[in-house]
Design a protein around this motif. Structure first.
Motif, short mmCIF file in Angstrom:
data_model
loop_
_atom_site.label_atom_id
_atom_site.label_comp_id
_atom_site.label_asym_id
_atom_site.label_seq_id
_atom_site.Cartn_x
_atom_site.Cartn_y
_atom_site.Cartn_z
N GLN A 132 40.78 39.05 49.72
CA GLN A 132 41.36 37.71 49.64
C GLN A 132 40.62 36.85 48.62
N ALA A 133 39.30 36.96 48.59
CA ALA A 133 38.50 36.12 47.70
C ALA A 133 38.69 36.48 46.23
N LEU A 134 38.91 37.76 45.97
CA LEU A 134 38.98 38.23 44.58
C LEU A 134 40.42 38.39 44.09
N THR A 135 41.30 37.54 44.58
CA THR A 135 42.71 37.60 44.18
C THR A 135 42.89 37.46 42.68
N LYS A 136 42.22 36.50 42.07
CA LYS A 136 42.36 36.29 40.63
C LYS A 136 41.90 37.51 39.86
N TYR A 137 40.78 38.08 40.25
CA TYR A 137 40.26 39.26 39.57
C TYR A 137 41.26 40.41 39.66
N ARG A 138 41.81 40.63 40.86
CA ARG A 138 42.77 41.72 41.04
C ARG A 138 44.02 41.50 40.19
N GLN A 139 44.50 40.26 40.14
CA GLN A 139 45.70 39.96 39.35
C GLN A 139 45.44 40.16 37.86
N PHE A 140 44.26 39.78 37.38
CA PHE A 140 43.93 39.98 35.97
C PHE A 140 43.87 41.47 35.64
N ILE A 141 43.25 42.25 36.52
CA ILE A 141 43.14 43.69 36.30
C ILE A 141 44.52 44.34 36.32
N GLN A 142 45.32 43.98 37.31
CA GLN A 142 46.62 44.64 37.48
C GLN A 142 47.68 44.14 36.50
#
Length: 410
Positions: free
Chosen positions: A126-136
């Motif tokens: 949940q906390a790393l949503t932005k990171y996951r979206q940037f990667i994906q």
């Protein structure tokens, strides 16, 4: 300089040049265990030589990680430090390149309360949503590579001494990334072209569904109307090519979230949350996982599919021939980076935005409307074997063989 030291330096150069393709003035973030420090230092050196403005190394220690799960209060695992999120977001805003060096012990958290593991996976996801979206969405360059470690090597080569096991695992890693070719960079270019040729065929056919059959598997997967197959190299927001996984042998796309029906059985153990999940079977109805069964790691698997509602659906379908270098090594790595590149696989959780037309520019709501699953997790699991057949089903119902007996039929 020993032969091993020469190989390690060549490997570091490959990670920097092919893995993330470091650009002049770019910042680089390296995640590494303490045991992998020699490789991390060489990666930093090669990144500076390639023009990096600054290299940040984030260290982890497996003994401390295990100790935390054993001794820390329950509350620690239900939240994620805001300062860690802010630091990661700052690197994202600078369009840094991200390098993850994996070398984890597959049994690191064996015996730990599955609830603690599940709570942390959910909190960090949940906390790393932005990171996951940037990667994906391929907004930044990123790569996942491996380093040999004592605990991991002893798991892979249990009949060797600790020293021999570490050496054998290093040798297997070097082989998997084509390090022994006269020109490894050129070898990767050729491999990239071969994978893209398969991508082109699959995109030209534009299959409506995929039908998987094998012992323990009878699964129908619908694909979104605007799905795209991709493989090998990716291109970031600045139009710079990079290789997200080294090694890689897959081509993949995204399934239609609500269009998966039937059942599928694993063919290799899944290392997840410091535990192994083995001999498991998932049953789907209208995209949703409605039943999970596992001979080993049942409670961990249940924690995984209950991470959030999206963890009950699939986010990736990937094709890897049984006759591929990692598969033919006959080594069970107990590590998804390698085992997924020896086997057809699927992924529980979120789908990649770049697997649909225009997806990189879509909002999360738009991706969901296009049939892409969203979740705070993304976990690959292996289903391929020499007995697997896959048929592509066209819109008119025509069936086209894609895989026969575990290998390409197109």
């Amino acid at each position: 300089m020993t032969q091993f030291e020469q190989n390690l330096e060549k490997y570091a150069e490959l990670i920097v040049k092919v893995g993330v393709n470091v650009q002049q003035g770019q910042e680089v973030v390296v995640n590494s265990t303490l045991e992998s420090a020699p490789l991390a230092r060489l990666v930093a050196a090669k990144a500076y030589e390639a023009g990096a403005s600054n290299v940040h190394v984030e260290w982890t220690d497996e003994m401390l990680s295990r100790l935390k799960y054993e001794k820390a209060s329950d509350e620690v695992f239900t939240s994620y430090p805001a300062w860690e999120v802010a630091k990661r977001d700052a690197f994202l805003d600078k369009r840094a390149a991200f390098i993850s060096i994996v070398s984890s012990n597959p049994d690191l958290l064996k015996g730990i309360d599955p609830q603690r593991i599940g709570n942390f996976q959910k909190a960090s996801g949940q906390a790393l949503t932005k990171y996951r979206q940037f990667i994906q969405s391929d907004k930044v360059s990123w790569t996942v590579v491996a380093a040999s470690s004592k605990a991991w090597a002893e798991k892979v080569f249990p009949n060797a001494s600790a020293e021999q096991a570490v050496e054998q695992l290093w040798a297997a890693i070097f082989d998997s990334v084509r390090l022994h070719h006269e020109d490894p960079v050129q070898a990767w270019e050729a491999h990239n072209n071969n994978l893209h040729a398969k991508v082109d065929i699959l995109n030209e056919n534009h299959f409506h569904k995929l039908h998987y059959t094998a012992p323990g598997t009878d699964l129908m997967i619908e694909l979104p109307e605007k799905h795209l197959w991709v493989g090998a190299s990716s291109t970031n927001e600045q139009k710079v090519n990079f290789m997200a996984n080294m090694p890689t042998e897959e081509v993949f796309t995204v399934p239609y979230r609500d269009g998966v029906d039937g059942y599928v059985s694993s063919t290799k153990p899944l290392s997840y949350g410091g535990n192994l999940i083995d001999n498991f079977k998932l049953t789907f109805e209208k995209g949703r996982i409605v039943k999970v069964e596992a001979e080993q790691g049942q409670s961990i698997l249940e924690q995984l599919v209950n991470t959030d509602e999206g963890a009950r659906y699939l986010g990736e379908v990937a094709l890897v021939p049984h006759q591929s270098p990692i598969s033919e090594s006959n080594i069970l790595f107990y590590n998804t980076l390698f085992d997924e590149n020896a086997s057809n696989h699927l992924a529980i959780g979120s789908g990649y935005a770049f697997n649909v037309e225009g997806g990189k520019e879509m909002s999360q709501d738009e991706l969901r409307a296009a049939g892409v699953n969203t979740s705070i997790t993304h976990v690959d699991f292996m289903i391929g074997s020499a007995e697997m057949n896959i048929d592509g089903i066209l819109k008119d119902g025509t069936s086209v063989p894609i895989f026969r007996n575990g290998n390409w039929a197109i």
